[in-house]
Design a protein around this motif. Structure first.
Motif, PDB file in Angstrom:
ATOM      1  N   ASP A  20      97.178  19.906 -53.820  1.00  0.00           N
ATOM      2  CA  ASP A  20      97.105  18.618 -53.137  1.00  0.00           C
ATOM      3  C   ASP A  20      97.488  17.548 -54.146  1.00  0.00           C
ATOM      4  OD1 ASP A  20      96.416  16.218 -51.944  1.00  0.00           O
ATOM      5  OD2 ASP A  20      94.470  16.915 -51.226  1.00  0.00           O
ATOM      6  N   CYS A  23      95.041  14.493 -54.781  1.00  0.00           N
ATOM      7  CA  CYS A  23      93.650  14.805 -55.113  1.00  0.00           C
ATOM      8  C   CYS A  23      93.471  14.830 -56.633  1.00  0.00           C
ATOM      9  CB  CYS A  23      93.286  16.161 -54.524  1.00  0.00           C
ATOM     10  SG  CYS A  23      91.742  16.861 -55.114  1.00  0.00           S
ATOM     11  N   ASN A  24      92.540  14.032 -57.136  1.00  0.00           N
ATOM     12  CA  ASN A  24      92.281  14.009 -58.585  1.00  0.00           C
ATOM     13  C   ASN A  24      91.780  15.356 -59.088  1.00  0.00           C
ATOM     14  OD1 ASN A  24      93.068  11.351 -59.049  1.00  0.00           O
ATOM     15  ND2 ASN A  24      91.060  10.569 -58.479  1.00  0.00           N
ATOM     16  N   CYS A  26      92.440  18.351 -57.831  1.00  0.00           N
ATOM     17  CA  CYS A  26      93.551  19.310 -57.790  1.00  0.00           C
ATOM     18  C   CYS A  26      94.543  19.053 -58.915  1.00  0.00           C
ATOM     19  CB  CYS A  26      94.244  19.245 -56.439  1.00  0.00           C
ATOM     20  SG  CYS A  26      93.112  19.536 -55.052  1.00  0.00           S
ATOM     21  N   SER A  72      93.945  22.223 -50.595  1.00  0.00           N
ATOM     22  CA  SER A  72      93.565  21.938 -51.972  1.00  0.00           C
ATOM     23  C   SER A  72      94.420  22.737 -52.951  1.00  0.00           C
ATOM     24  CB  SER A  72      92.076  22.192 -52.197  1.00  0.00           C
ATOM     25  OG  SER A  72      91.723  23.485 -51.780  1.00  0.00           O
ATOM     26  N   ARG A 124      85.946  16.859 -52.214  1.00  0.00           N
ATOM     27  CA  ARG A 124      86.669  16.524 -53.437  1.00  0.00           C
ATOM     28  C   ARG A 124      87.144  15.081 -53.496  1.00  0.00           C
ATOM     29  NH1 ARG A 124      90.331  19.370 -50.280  1.00  0.00           N
ATOM     30  NH2 ARG A 124      92.460  18.573 -50.231  1.00  0.00           N
ATOM     31  N   TYR A 125      87.566  14.517 -52.392  1.00  0.00           N
ATOM     32  CA  TYR A 125      88.009  13.116 -52.431  1.00  0.00           C
ATOM     33  C   TYR A 125      86.825  12.190 -52.707  1.00  0.00           C
ATOM     34  CZ  TYR A 125      92.364  14.691 -50.184  1.00  0.00           C
ATOM     35  OH  TYR A 125      93.547  15.323 -49.874  1.00  0.00           O
ATOM     36  N   ARG A 130      90.912   9.917 -55.040  1.00  0.00           N
ATOM     37  CA  ARG A 130      92.202  10.231 -54.437  1.00  0.00           C
ATOM     38  C   ARG A 130      93.234   9.230 -54.933  1.00  0.00           C
ATOM     39  NH1 ARG A 130      92.796  11.438 -48.144  1.00  0.00           N
ATOM     40  NH2 ARG A 130      95.021  11.674 -48.149  1.00  0.00           N
TER      41      ARG A 130
END
Length: 148
Positions: A20, A23-24, A26, A72, A124-125, A130
């Motif tokens: 992704d 996504c930080n 990822c 992800s 995760r976000y 993000r």
């Protein structure tokens, strides 16, 4: 873009990690993999990129846009796509030093392994943030990233 005009690096040779791109967590996973993959086996593409979409289609994966856990991390290796914990553990197995030992968890049934994976992926976000766009790789790493 015609077939002939597509860059040669879009072949499915070697394992490819699709991630992704906004996504930080990822992106952090990619930054974790690169220095631990000294042989340079893994190549990378964001799931949102044209290259990522073509690779998914080639291995017959259509990710559920409604399920953030799907979007992800994906590993494409040996003509197959691996999702969730299977992707993460198989990536670890391809890294240097002691990381391949983590692959022992592949003996745990996937539904159990994926419980924790899905929990983190769905949050995760919120936890890691993000980006508004996928960041570009550093120059020395750019050859490992597939372009659209």
């Amino acid at each position: 873009m015609t077939e002939a005009a597509r860059p040669a690096d879009l072949s499915l040779e070697g394992p490819i990690v699709l991630f992704d791109g906004v996504c930080n967590l990822c992106a952090g996973a990619v930054r974790f993999i690169i220095p631990r993959d000294r042989r340079g086996r893994f190549r990378f593409a964001s799931l949102q990129s044209e290259a990522g979409r073509r690779i998914l289609a080639h291995v017959g994966l259509a990710l559920d846009a409604e399920d953030p856990a799907e979007w992800s991390l994906v590993l494409v290796a040996n003509g197959r796509g691996y999702l969730r914990s299977a992707a993460a553990l198989r990536i670890a197995a391809g890294l240097d030093r002691g990381w391949p030992l983590v692959a022992v968890f592949l003996v745990v049934p996937a539904p159990l392994r994926d419980l924790a994976y899905r929990f983190v992926a769905r949050n995760r976000y919120r936890w890691f943030g993000r980006k508004t766009a996928c960041e570009l790789p550093r120059t020395e790493e750019s050859s490992r990233f597939l372009e659209a």
